[in-house]
Design a protein around this motif. Structure first.
Motif, PDB file in Angstrom:
ATOM      1  N   PRO A 181      64.811 -32.321 -43.209  1.00 40.25           N
ATOM      2  CA  PRO A 181      64.878 -30.876 -43.503  1.00 40.25           C
ATOM      3  C   PRO A 181      64.326 -30.520 -44.884  1.00 40.25           C
ATOM      4  N   ALA A 182      64.530 -31.381 -45.895  1.00 39.81           N
ATOM      5  CA  ALA A 182      64.044 -31.058 -47.233  1.00 39.81           C
ATOM      6  C   ALA A 182      62.508 -31.043 -47.250  1.00 39.81           C
ATOM      7  N   PHE A 183      61.894 -32.022 -46.572  1.00 41.28           N
ATOM      8  CA  PHE A 183      60.430 -32.053 -46.469  1.00 41.28           C
ATOM      9  C   PHE A 183      59.928 -30.819 -45.714  1.00 41.28           C
ATOM     10  N   ARG A 184      60.645 -30.466 -44.662  1.00 39.49           N
ATOM     11  CA  ARG A 184      60.272 -29.282 -43.865  1.00 39.49           C
ATOM     12  C   ARG A 184      60.305 -28.030 -44.731  1.00 39.49           C
ATOM     13  N   ASP A 185      61.338 -27.906 -45.558  1.00 39.39           N
ATOM     14  CA  ASP A 185      61.440 -26.734 -46.440  1.00 39.39           C
ATOM     15  C   ASP A 185      60.286 -26.702 -47.439  1.00 39.39           C
ATOM     16  N   ARG A 186      59.960 -27.883 -47.981  1.00 41.62           N
ATOM     17  CA  ARG A 186      58.837 -27.934 -48.944  1.00 41.62           C
ATOM     18  C   ARG A 186      57.529 -27.553 -48.250  1.00 41.62           C
ATOM     19  N   PHE A 187      57.364 -28.025 -47.020  1.00 43.57           N
ATOM     20  CA  PHE A 187      56.146 -27.727 -46.263  1.00 43.57           C
ATOM     21  C   PHE A 187      56.038 -26.230 -45.986  1.00 43.57           C
ATOM     22  N   ARG A 188      57.159 -25.634 -45.629  1.00 47.69           N
ATOM     23  CA  ARG A 188      57.123 -24.192 -45.344  1.00 47.69           C
ATOM     24  C   ARG A 188      56.771 -23.386 -46.584  1.00 47.69           C
ATOM     25  N   ALA A 189      57.315 -23.818 -47.719  1.00 45.21           N
ATOM     26  CA  ALA A 189      57.092 -23.076 -48.964  1.00 45.21           C
ATOM     27  C   ALA A 189      55.673 -23.282 -49.485  1.00 45.21           C
ATOM     28  N   ASN A 190      55.144 -24.494 -49.310  1.00 44.33           N
ATOM     29  CA  ASN A 190      53.842 -24.827 -49.896  1.00 44.33           C
ATOM     30  C   ASN A 190      53.231 -25.983 -49.098  1.00 44.33           C
ATOM     31  N   PRO A 191      52.573 -25.674 -47.960  1.00 37.40           N
ATOM     32  CA  PRO A 191      52.083 -26.750 -47.082  1.00 37.40           C
ATOM     33  C   PRO A 191      51.153 -27.715 -47.808  1.00 37.40           C
ATOM     34  N   GLY A 192      50.212 -27.182 -48.555  1.00 38.10           N
ATOM     35  CA  GLY A 192      49.255 -28.052 -49.247  1.00 38.10           C
ATOM     36  C   GLY A 192      49.947 -28.969 -50.236  1.00 38.10           C
ATOM     37  N   GLY A 193      50.887 -28.432 -50.973  1.00 38.68           N
ATOM     38  CA  GLY A 193      51.606 -29.228 -51.961  1.00 38.68           C
ATOM     39  C   GLY A 193      52.454 -30.304 -51.311  1.00 38.68           C
ATOM     40  N   ALA A 194      53.128 -29.956 -50.203  1.00 39.07           N
ATOM     41  CA  ALA A 194      53.997 -30.927 -49.532  1.00 39.07           C
ATOM     42  C   ALA A 194      53.181 -32.100 -48.987  1.00 39.07           C
ATOM     43  N   LEU A 195      51.912 -31.845 -48.662  1.00 38.72           N
ATOM     44  CA  LEU A 195      51.070 -32.885 -48.041  1.00 38.72           C
ATOM     45  C   LEU A 195      50.151 -33.566 -49.047  1.00 38.72           C
ATOM     46  N   ALA A 196      50.352 -33.285 -50.336  1.00 37.47           N
ATOM     47  CA  ALA A 196      49.406 -33.777 -51.347  1.00 37.47           C
ATOM     48  C   ALA A 196      49.207 -35.291 -51.259  1.00 37.47           C
ATOM     49  N   ASP A 197      50.282 -36.027 -51.000  1.00 37.51           N
ATOM     50  CA  ASP A 197      50.177 -37.494 -50.991  1.00 37.51           C
ATOM     51  C   ASP A 197      49.910 -38.071 -49.596  1.00 37.51           C
TER      52      ASP A 197
END
Lengths: 71, 281
Positions: free
Chosen positions: A17-33
């Motif tokens: 869920p924490a990753f999902r929240d980060r992805f929703r807020a900022n998809p590009g940032g959540a997937l940076a790595d």
């Protein structure tokens, strides 16, 4: 072809869920790595579920991510 | 000497809200009718009083991830938990309120695993995998509030290519029947899933089923034509959306040469629903 990486991201979106929240807020940032091709990354950022499916993303993951499931 | 005292296969999303939401009132009505039939089948199952209930089903990327997907997997250990997931989608909301743990039939599960490996089946074993709707939606509908016998959960990789072949699944079922026959326990075998839906596992084709394929498959089961069923190819299963028939093929191997009786068959559009029993007594 990084079908594995695409599905790893989808699995994390389903189960973390924490990753999902980060992805929703900022998809590009959540997937940076994440080790994704430009095409895969773009499909994630636009949340184009059909494209992700065409690129090898598991249908069962795509339809079962809480709040993001694409039928 | 043990016997298979009951055998059945059925669709496994026995949850009216899912079909109400995704198909509409006729979908809801159809699955409610199926649930009534499965409850009646449960009374027959309970009357057969099995010592163990072997449930053959698939994973929906709930339990196994792309890190490792076993082709065929036996759940061993003393007990198994119900899958719990925060914000679960409709499929798995069917599990809300069910018991959190279920006993396993450790001896039968170990026998299937160990004798399987000796016989050349490279089964995976899991001591921790929980059960999702594919197992618990049918089991809870069959048994209602009554105690469920010790389970032997058996997973088939239906969705991550390359899947095991129809022939291999049938052979695994023959093996399960041999292990039951060699032991002291009476067992029931239930396979779940299907009928056709999600053709080609394509998001663009969600909502389509293949009624002509499903009618043919059910007729073959009624006729006991297991040769034709084991000849089904991965391509046929994939194109028609019949991936979960692999679970049914394990059951067919376990009960062969018994013929099926159709308890329910319904063409919904998004999926075709069915429940069949085999005359094993």
């Amino acid at each position: 072809m990084s079908r594995y990486e695409t599905n790893v991201v989808l699995y994390r979106l389903k189960k973390d869920p924490a990753f999902r929240d980060r992805f929703r807020a900022n998809p590009g940032g959540a997937l940076a790595d994440a080790d994704l091709s430009d095409e895969e990354r773009d499909a994630f950022v636009r949340w184009d579920t059909r494209k992700l499916n065409e690129l090898g993303g598991s249908l069962h993951l795509l339809v079962s991510i809480p709040g993001l499931g694409g039928h | 000497m043990g016997r298979i005292v009951y055998a059945a296969a059925m669709s496994h999303v026995l949850y009216p809200d899912y079909y109400g939401e995704n198909v509409g009132p006729h979908g809801r009505r159809m699955v409610e009718e199926l649930i009534g039939v499965v409850r009646a089948m449960g009374r027959t199952l309970m009357a057969a009083a099995p010592d163990a209930l072997v449930v053959v089903a698939d994973d929906h990327l709930n339990v196994f991830s792309f890190d490792a997907v076993p082709a065929l997997c036996v759940r061993v250990g003393r007990s198994v938990s119900r899958m719990v997931q925060a914000d679960a989608i409709e499929f798995d909301r069917a599990l809300d309120g069910l018991p959190e743990r279920y006993p396993l039939h450790e001896d039968l599960a170990n026998g299937i695993l160990e004798k399987g490996v000796q016989a050349g089946f490279d089964f995976a074993a899991s001591w921790s995998a929980p059960l999702d709707h594919a197992f618990l939606s049918p089991v809870s509908t069959l048994y209602g509030d009554r105690p469920v016998p010790p389970l032997v959960p058996f997973w088939v990789n239906c969705f991550v290519a390359p899947q095991p072949t129809a022939q291999r699944c049938f052979a695994a079922g023959r093996h399960i029947a041999r292990v039951v026959a060699e032991g002291p326990w009476n067992a029931a075998v239930v396979a779940t899933g299907g009928l056709s839906h999600f053709p080609e596992l394509s998001l663009a084709r969600v909502g389509q089923s293949d009624p002509a394929f499903d009618r043919r498959i059910v007729k073959l089961m009624e006729a006991g034509d297991h040769e034709a069923l084991t000849a089904l190819t991965a391509k046929e299963l994939h194109e028609s959306g019949s991936h979960e028939l692999l679970n049914w093929l394990v059951l067919l191997g376990a009960v062969s040469p018994a013929r099926a009786r159709v308890r329910f068959f319904g063409e919904m559009g998004r999926i075709d629903l069915a429940a069949l029993e085999w005359d094993v007594a």
